[in-house]
Design a protein around this motif. Sequence first.
Motif, mmCIF file in Angstrom:
data_model
loop_
_atom_site.group_PDB
_atom_site.id
_atom_site.type_symbol
_atom_site.label_atom_id
_atom_site.label_comp_id
_atom_site.label_asym_id
_atom_site.label_seq_id
_atom_site.Cartn_x
_atom_site.Cartn_y
_atom_site.Cartn_z
ATOM 1 N N SER A 1 0.845 -1.204 0.000
ATOM 2 C CA SER A 1 0.000 0.000 0.000
ATOM 3 C C SER A 1 0.879 1.252 0.000
ATOM 4 O O SER A 1 0.585 2.228 -0.712
ATOM 5 C CB SER A 1 -0.951 -0.003 1.198
ATOM 6 N N ILE B 1 2.216 1.566 -3.637
ATOM 7 C CA ILE B 1 1.207 2.010 -4.610
ATOM 8 C C ILE B 1 0.869 3.484 -4.412
ATOM 9 O O ILE B 1 0.801 4.259 -5.375
ATOM 10 C CB ILE B 1 -0.055 1.132 -4.505
ATOM 11 N N GLN C 1 -6.607 6.119 -0.419
ATOM 12 C CA GLN C 1 -5.803 5.255 0.455
ATOM 13 C C GLN C 1 -6.621 4.063 0.941
ATOM 14 O O GLN C 1 -6.139 2.917 0.941
ATOM 15 C CB GLN C 1 -5.281 6.058 1.641
ATOM 16 N N VAL D 1 -7.116 1.483 -1.864
ATOM 17 C CA VAL D 1 -5.899 0.704 -2.101
ATOM 18 C C VAL D 1 -5.707 -0.345 -1.005
ATOM 19 O O VAL D 1 -5.467 -1.531 -1.287
ATOM 20 C CB VAL D 1 -4.665 1.632 -2.184
#
Length: 215
Positions: A62, A65, A82, A85
């Motif tokens: 995470s 990404i 956020q 993801v």
Amino acid sequence: MSNQEKEPLFSAKNIKLLTAPLSKNNPVIVQILGICSALAVTAKLKPAFVMAVSVIAVCAFSNLIISLIRNTIPSRIRIIVQLVVVAALVILVDQILKAYVYDVSKQLSVYVGLIITNCILMGRLEAFALGNKPWQSFLDGIGNGLGYGIILVILGFVRELLGAGQLWGYQIIPASWYAAGYVNNGMMLVPPMALICVGIIIWIHRSRNKDLCEK
């Protein structure tokens, strides 16, 4: 090329991202984050270990990404992005657990899904991944996941050994001890004892790192 671009992958600064959360900046015993799941899944070592690995994977990827797309995320919806993801990664982890370690997946129950709201993950995304490059963010995610995982494994080890005389489901304390009068401490398997154990770990850690108490 800038000096930052020439920086080695495992420079001293990058290594610190991996090592600092293991002790002096541990997310559980220093930042006091992720306590809830640490109490809930550590009655046995195996689910504690699986949860630790799951959080390491979700935290690392995470961070990676979000760092990769950080310049394209509108500020007003960054929290939503956020969460999306993290949720996607948690669903993937949950499906892998159900496919390969279904018994542990059942023991972890809803707590795998609650990784989505783990304050360690959201804190690192906000505090680090949104402002740093992908490689550094990936290392930061691994480091904080490991710091969290170490505490879970310690708790799972102590609680299962003293509470059930087992580790990973295998009997460790010999039958001769029980014949001599040894009795498992059943209190170790209840959540309040996990909180006490965390408190003891914090006390030991801070007694060895007195500079933390002065901050």
